[in-house]
Write an enzyme that holds these catalytic residues in place. Structure first.
Site, PDB file in Angstrom:
ATOM      1  NE  ARG A   1      -4.149  -1.559  -0.184  1.00  0.00           N
ATOM      2  CZ  ARG A   1      -5.061  -2.170  -0.046  1.00  0.00           C
ATOM      3  NH1 ARG A   1      -6.036  -1.040   1.274  1.00  0.00           N
ATOM      4  NH2 ARG A   1      -5.885  -2.925  -0.570  1.00  0.00           N
TER       5      ARG A   1
ATOM      6  NE  ARG B   1      -8.108   5.426   2.001  1.00  0.00           N
ATOM      7  CZ  ARG B   1      -8.729   5.066   2.515  1.00  0.00           C
ATOM      8  NH1 ARG B   1      -9.879   5.190   3.050  1.00  0.00           N
ATOM      9  NH2 ARG B   1      -9.152   3.792   2.977  1.00  0.00           N
TER      10      ARG B   1
ATOM     11  NE  ARG C   1      -9.407   6.932  -5.882  1.00  0.00           N
ATOM     12  CZ  ARG C   1     -10.281   6.474  -4.558  1.00  0.00           C
ATOM     13  NH1 ARG C   1      -9.970   5.942  -4.378  1.00  0.00           N
ATOM     14  NH2 ARG C   1     -11.947   5.802  -5.039  1.00  0.00           N
TER      15      ARG C   1
ATOM     16  CG  ASP D   1      -8.626  -3.950  -4.623  1.00  0.00           C
ATOM     17  OD1 ASP D   1      -8.413  -2.484  -3.559  1.00  0.00           O
ATOM     18  OD2 ASP D   1      -9.502  -4.962  -4.649  1.00  0.00           O
TER      19      ASP D   1
ATOM     20  CE1 TYR E   1     -13.079  -8.547   0.620  1.00  0.00           C
ATOM     21  CE2 TYR E   1     -10.674  -9.393   0.041  1.00  0.00           C
ATOM     22  CZ  TYR E   1     -11.119  -8.704   1.009  1.00  0.00           C
ATOM     23  OH  TYR E   1      -9.896  -7.919   1.575  1.00  0.00           O
TER      24      TYR E   1
HETATM   25  O1  1CP Z   1       0.313   0.451  -3.714  1.00  0.00           O
HETATM   26  C1  1CP Z   1      -0.451  -0.582  -3.408  1.00  0.00           C
HETATM   27  O2  1CP Z   1       0.146  -1.882  -2.905  1.00  0.00           O
HETATM   28  C2  1CP Z   1      -1.113  -1.432  -4.636  1.00  0.00           C
HETATM   29  C3  1CP Z   1      -2.498  -0.884  -5.048  1.00  0.00           C
HETATM   30  C4  1CP Z   1      -3.240  -1.962  -4.054  1.00  0.00           C
HETATM   31  C5  1CP Z   1      -3.124  -3.403  -3.635  1.00  0.00           C
HETATM   32  C6  1CP Z   1      -2.297  -4.411  -3.762  1.00  0.00           C
HETATM   33  C7  1CP Z   1      -4.801  -2.086  -3.501  1.00  0.00           C
HETATM   34  C8  1CP Z   1      -5.322  -0.813  -3.542  1.00  0.00           C
HETATM   35  N1  1CP Z   1      -5.391  -3.010  -3.171  1.00  0.00           N
HETATM   36  C9  1CP Z   1      -4.306  -3.985  -3.703  1.00  0.00           C
HETATM   37  C10 1CP Z   1      -4.315  -4.836  -2.889  1.00  0.00           C
HETATM   38  C11 1CP Z   1      -5.813  -5.393  -1.996  1.00  0.00           C
HETATM   39  N2  1CP Z   1      -7.283  -5.366  -2.006  1.00  0.00           N
HETATM   40  C12 1CP Z   1      -5.753  -6.678  -1.111  1.00  0.00           C
HETATM   41  C13 1CP Z   1      -4.692  -7.642  -1.368  1.00  0.00           C
HETATM   42  C14 1CP Z   1      -3.816  -7.433  -0.092  1.00  0.00           C
HETATM   43  C15 1CP Z   1      -4.642  -6.501   1.430  1.00  0.00           C
HETATM   44  O3  1CP Z   1      -3.950  -7.692   2.056  1.00  0.00           O
HETATM   45  O4  1CP Z   1      -5.312  -5.560   1.926  1.00  0.00           O
HETATM   46  C16 1CP Z   1      -7.058  -6.668  -0.648  1.00  0.00           C
HETATM   47  C17 1CP Z   1      -7.498  -7.454   0.913  1.00  0.00           C
HETATM   48  C18 1CP Z   1      -8.160  -5.659  -0.894  1.00  0.00           C
HETATM   49  C19 1CP Z   1      -9.180  -5.502  -1.022  1.00  0.00           C
HETATM   50  C20 1CP Z   1      -9.721  -4.751  -0.160  1.00  0.00           C
HETATM   51  N3  1CP Z   1      -9.500  -3.115  -1.779  1.00  0.00           N
HETATM   52  C21 1CP Z   1      -9.915  -3.712   0.655  1.00  0.00           C
HETATM   53  C22 1CP Z   1      -9.984  -4.154   1.897  1.00  0.00           C
HETATM   54  C23 1CP Z   1     -11.211  -4.900   2.455  1.00  0.00           C
HETATM   55  C24 1CP Z   1     -11.707  -5.545   3.212  1.00  0.00           C
HETATM   56  O5  1CP Z   1     -11.926  -4.569   4.642  1.00  0.00           O
HETATM   57  O6  1CP Z   1     -11.486  -6.986   3.140  1.00  0.00           O
HETATM   58  C25 1CP Z   1     -10.140  -2.229   0.436  1.00  0.00           C
HETATM   59  C26 1CP Z   1     -10.279  -1.663   1.565  1.00  0.00           C
HETATM   60  C27 1CP Z   1      -9.730  -1.675  -0.824  1.00  0.00           C
HETATM   61  C28 1CP Z   1      -9.486  -0.808  -1.546  1.00  0.00           C
HETATM   62  C29 1CP Z   1      -8.557   0.092  -1.030  1.00  0.00           C
HETATM   63  N4  1CP Z   1      -7.495  -1.050  -2.530  1.00  0.00           N
HETATM   64  C30 1CP Z   1      -6.417  -0.004  -2.913  1.00  0.00           C
HETATM   65  C31 1CP Z   1      -6.032   1.662  -2.037  1.00  0.00           C
HETATM   66  C32 1CP Z   1      -5.228   2.127  -2.048  1.00  0.00           C
HETATM   67  C33 1CP Z   1      -7.612   0.800  -1.095  1.00  0.00           C
HETATM   68  C34 1CP Z   1      -8.384   1.801  -0.736  1.00  0.00           C
HETATM   69  C35 1CP Z   1      -9.813   2.852  -1.259  1.00  0.00           C
HETATM   70  C36 1CP Z   1      -8.923   4.017  -1.990  1.00  0.00           C
HETATM   71  O7  1CP Z   1      -8.257   4.289  -1.433  1.00  0.00           O
HETATM   72  O8  1CP Z   1     -10.488   4.809  -1.833  1.00  0.00           O
END
Ligand code: 1CP
Length: 383
Positions: free
Chosen positions: A53, A57, A66, A102, A180
């Site tokens: 990540r 944000r 964004r 994602d 999911y």
């Molecule tokens: O910088 C980076 O790491 C690249 C971007 C990236 C990656 C590798 C994002 C952007 N998502 C992911 C992978 C991802 N997405 C995973 C695996 C990594 C981990 O374990 O965190 C998972 C589980 C997700 C699913 C997901 N997407 C969640 C988790 C939800 C939950 O409660 O289980 C969330 C909150 C997101 C949204 C998201 N994806 C990425 C960002 C920056 C965000 C935040 C939301 C936003 O910016 O509005």
């Protein structure tokens, strides 16, 4: 410029992670291969570092880019993904970039509707509730058509990186994606998804197999588009435990690695290092180290020295500072990094956090983490 053709190097240690891709593009020559060398188990001048990540944000510029854009529309815009990927690289001397995307774009490619609800997270409009719901999935998936926007983002980003550091592509692992798709979003227990495993093991295997069939061409396509390493996120390993993991997660994790490697060979692409990160999957460390991945990521709950003892010398370890350590003072972060590097020892290591950066973290502290890894690892090599 690096070679643009398909064929080229058969060496698994090609310093830039492979030829330019099969779409005829030539990419700028890689200048910093420290991350790739460590991933292939080679010695490096210092410990390479990147952060899960790292695009997120906690960066003001991320919020600006964004602003007003819905999350998955951002994911579908190669320009926006490229910009978000490059933002942390402009601030910190990171040793790798990870493409902004994602893991949930894969369930979307299978025909499920997923939106990112602010304050709630990913939400499926119609999760898989029972076995018959598998018939709703649109298979087989034409990955070029359904996920071509990710490939375009990767190619654009690889160009704009100008060879500064390697670009990592990624996907979720089958079990994490299944969880999911069944839960319809995040869940503290994953009880519905686990209900499937116990009640409908055959249908669960069908779903996991079907996801594997999409992930293989998706990951190979990312390399063809320019990704120089691949990370597979099994973020929900912790809900399983050894028995369910060995039946419903590990075989698919292995299958993905084996088939991606074969797929790269068939496409005439040089191999790239594969990373498996099974969060809270410490109970399966030995198996993960034997599952066909060059790098095993560990979260902060695992002692690095013990992890090294358990996995032997055949893999590179990645991790594992507690992300919350970034709330500490910059001096304290330096001390914690020093301790972490000592615990990982002299074997190849890629420094990272044990999970992603949180939105309320101070970018200066991320910088302190990166700087401390570089500084202390250089000092250790001089000893
Ligand atoms: O910088 C980076 O790491 C690249 C971007 C990236 C990656 C590798 C994002 C952007 N998502 C992911 C992978 C991802 N997405 C995973 C695996 C990594 C981990 O374990 O965190 C998972 C589980 C997700 C699913 C997901 N997407 C969640 C988790 C939800 C939950 O409660 O289980 C969330 C909150 C997101 C949204 C998201 N994806 C990425 C960002 C920056 C965000 C935040 C939301 C936003 O910016 O509005």
């Amino acid at each position: 410029m690096e070679e643009a053709s398909l064929s080229s190097s058969s060496s698994p240690r090609s310093p830039d992670g492979g030829p330019g891709g099969d779409r005829g593009q030539a990419f700028p020559k890689l200048q910093n291969d420290t991350f790739l060398r460590a991933a292939w188990g080679e010695a490096t001048d210092y410990t390479p570092v990147w952060c899960m990540r790292q695009a997120g944000r906690y960066l003001k510029e991320f919020l600006d880019t964004r602003a007003g854009q819905d999350f998955f529309s951002t994911c579908r815009s190669p320009e926006a993904c490229c910009e978000l990927t490059l933002q942390p690289l402009r601030r910190f001397p990171l040793d790798a970039a990870i493409i902004f995307s994602d893991i949930l774009v894969v369930p979307q490619a299978l025909g499920l509707q997923v939106t990112m609800v602010p304050g709630k997270g990913p939400t499926f409009s119609a999760p898989l509730r029972e076995e018959q719901d598998l018939d709703r999935l649109q298979t087989p998936v034409d990955v070029d058509q359904e996920l071509g926007y990710v490939f375009q983002a990767i190619t654009l980003t690889r160009q704009r990186l100008e060879g500064r550091v390697p670009l990592i592509g990624f996907s979720g692992a089958p079990w994490t994606l299944m969880s999911y798709m069944v839960e319809g979003g995040g869940s503290p227990t994953m009880a519905q998804a686990k209900r499937w495993l116990y009640q409908w093991p055959k249908a669960s295997h069908r779903l996991l197999g079907l996801l594997t069939d999409v992930l293989v061409p998706y990951l190979v396509g990312q390399v063809a588009a320019g990704a120089q390493a691949l990370q597979v996120f099994e973020s929900h390993a912790g809900h399983l435990g050894p028995e369910l993991f060995s039946e419903f997660a590990l075989p698919y994790i292995r299958d993905v690695a084996k088939r991606v490697k074969a797929g790269l060979r068939e496409a005439g692409l040089a191999p790239v290092p594969l990373i498996i990160f099974a969060k809270d999957g410490h109970y399966a460390l030995e198996e993960l180290a034997q599952s066909g991945y060059e790098v095993v990521g560990i979260d902060w709950k695992v002692d690095p020295a013990l992890a090294r003892e358990r996995v032997g010398k055949s893999v590179t370890l990645q991790g594992n500072l507690d992300p919350c350590a970034l709330y500490a003072s910059e001096d304290r972060i330096g001390q914690l990094v020093e301790r972490m590097l000592d615990a990982f020892g002299p074997q190849p290591h890629i420094a990272n956090l044990g999970h992603g950066i949180y939105p309320d973290m101070d970018p200066a502290h991320v910088g302190a983490f990166v700087e401390a890894v570089h500084r202390h690892s250089r000092q250790l090599r001089r000893k």
